[in-house]
Design an enzyme around this catalytic site. Structure first.
Site, short mmCIF file in Angstrom:
data_model
loop_
_atom_site.label_atom_id
_atom_site.label_comp_id
_atom_site.label_asym_id
_atom_site.label_seq_id
_atom_site.Cartn_x
_atom_site.Cartn_y
_atom_site.Cartn_z
N HIS A 1 0.84 -1.20 0.00
CA HIS A 1 0.00 0.00 0.00
C HIS A 1 0.88 1.25 0.00
CE1 HIS A 1 0.03 1.74 4.16
NE2 HIS A 1 0.20 0.50 4.58
N ASP B 1 5.64 3.30 6.97
CA ASP B 1 4.31 2.72 6.77
C ASP B 1 3.51 3.54 5.77
OD1 ASP B 1 1.99 1.25 7.06
OD2 ASP B 1 1.40 2.24 8.93
N GLU C 1 -5.61 2.08 1.82
CA GLU C 1 -5.48 0.91 2.69
C GLU C 1 -5.54 1.31 4.16
OE1 GLU C 1 -4.96 -2.73 1.15
OE2 GLU C 1 -6.30 -1.18 0.38
N GLU C 2 -5.04 2.50 4.47
CA GLU C 2 -5.09 2.97 5.86
C GLU C 2 -6.52 3.26 6.31
OE1 GLU C 2 -2.80 2.63 7.80
OE2 GLU C 2 -0.82 3.19 7.00
N ASP D 1 4.65 -4.76 3.96
CA ASP D 1 4.16 -3.64 4.76
C ASP D 1 5.18 -3.33 5.85
OD1 ASP D 1 2.62 -1.73 6.01
OD2 ASP D 1 0.83 -2.97 6.15
N HIS E 1 1.87 5.74 12.30
CA HIS E 1 0.76 6.68 12.12
C HIS E 1 0.99 8.01 12.82
CE1 HIS E 1 -2.22 3.14 11.21
NE2 HIS E 1 -1.26 3.27 10.30
#
Length: 302
Positions: free
Chosen positions: A122, A134, A168-169, A197, A267
């Site tokens: 992603h 990420d 995707e998140e 990932d 994140h």
């Protein structure tokens, strides 16, 4: 997401050898060609792509999230690199949360179209940060592996397809949209999906290799574990779930791949270039290339 390397004799000995060889049937040499040796990458072939994603985030509000210019520019960057290398690329749009998202699909010409080896990651981040580990790290590792395919002029037995997922998140939206729109026949053509990932986490001690709960130990999982074992790199099995391969697993498509684990800055705004270890990123990319080369040259099992 892998070739192994004669002395002067008397005239009588050479003649004797020659006579012996003439008695051997020609069919004895009719063996399949050995798989080509997989190349390796340097940090300089990988890290510039991560720096490019960081610059894209910096110019666009600090992130590369679904529905933002940061994501659109990330897709454009990856697609341009693939187009220059000779891939057939296409953007596949979808709508989520009132915004248009895009999956990027890239096919390498050649290989059996009824047996597809698909590799993906992603590309989007969350709105809180640039998402360089990420999942810029996984996206760039897949991109660098694809570019190695082009640079090497690989002629695979299986057809090679690469993908970069959007949104995707937000809940694995892009990959689920792609898989959901495949016909049953097209789903059956995908021999295995490989997902990556967070491929560059700092302080990595082991690689987490995906074990397909439904299909058991797939050829891809075995190939990854063998690649790491040959280099005395510890691995740990994890189930299909929590990342893009879940969409494929839910559709009955065998899956594998790996992660280097969740970083401290998951994140958050600090998930920037400083959150990626270049050595780990190189190792992950080499592992993808090594397994791609091995599986691409392997005769399909069905």
């Amino acid at each position: 997401m892998t070739s192994r390397r004669s002395l002067p004799r008397s005239a009588a000995a050479v003649l004797g050898l020659s006579l012996t060889l003439t008695a051997v049937p020609a069919a004895a040499d009719a063996r399949p060609p050995a798989a080509p040796t997989a190349p390796t990458v340097s940090e300089q072939q990988v890290m510039p792509h991560l720096r490019a994603l960081q610059r894209i985030a910096d110019r666009n509000g600090g992130n590369r999230a679904h529905g933002t210019k940061g994501y659109a520019h990330s897709v454009s960057y990856v697609r341009s690199a693939l187009d220059r290398a000779g891939f057939r690329t296409k953007l596949v749009p979808f709508t989520h949360d009132g915004a248009t998202g895009y999956n990027l699909i890239a096919d390498w010409p050649g290989g059996d179209p009824d047996h597809v080896l698909m590799t993906g990651a992603h590309l989007d981040s969350v709105k809180e940060g640039p998402g360089i580990n990420d999942n810029g790290s996984g996206s760039v590792a897949v991109l660098a592996a694809a570019l190695q395919v082009a640079e090497s002029g690989l002629k695979p037995r299986r057809h090679l397809r690469f993908a970069w997922w959007g949104a995707e998140e937000q809940g694995l939206i892009g990959s689920a949209d792609y898989v959901g729109k495949l016909s049953e026949a097209d789903r059956r053509k995908i021999d295995v999906y490989l997902n990556f990932d967070q491929a560059g986490s700092k302080n990595t001690q082991q690689w987490f290799v995906v074990h397909d709960d439904e299909h058991g130990e797939t050829e891809a999982q075995q190939a990854f574990e063998a690649w790491f074992a040959e280099r005395d790199i510890p691995t740990f099995d994890i189930g299909v779930g929590g990342s893009d391969h879940e969409s494929f697993g839910n559709a009955g498509i065998p899956s594998s791949g790996f992660s280097t684990g969740i970083s401290d800055c998951i994140h958050e705004a600090c998930d920037n270039l400083a959150n990626v270890d270049p050595k780990t990123e190189k190792t992950s990319t080499d592992a993808i290339v090594g397994v791609l080369w091995k599986l691409a040259a392997t005769a399909p099992r069905h």
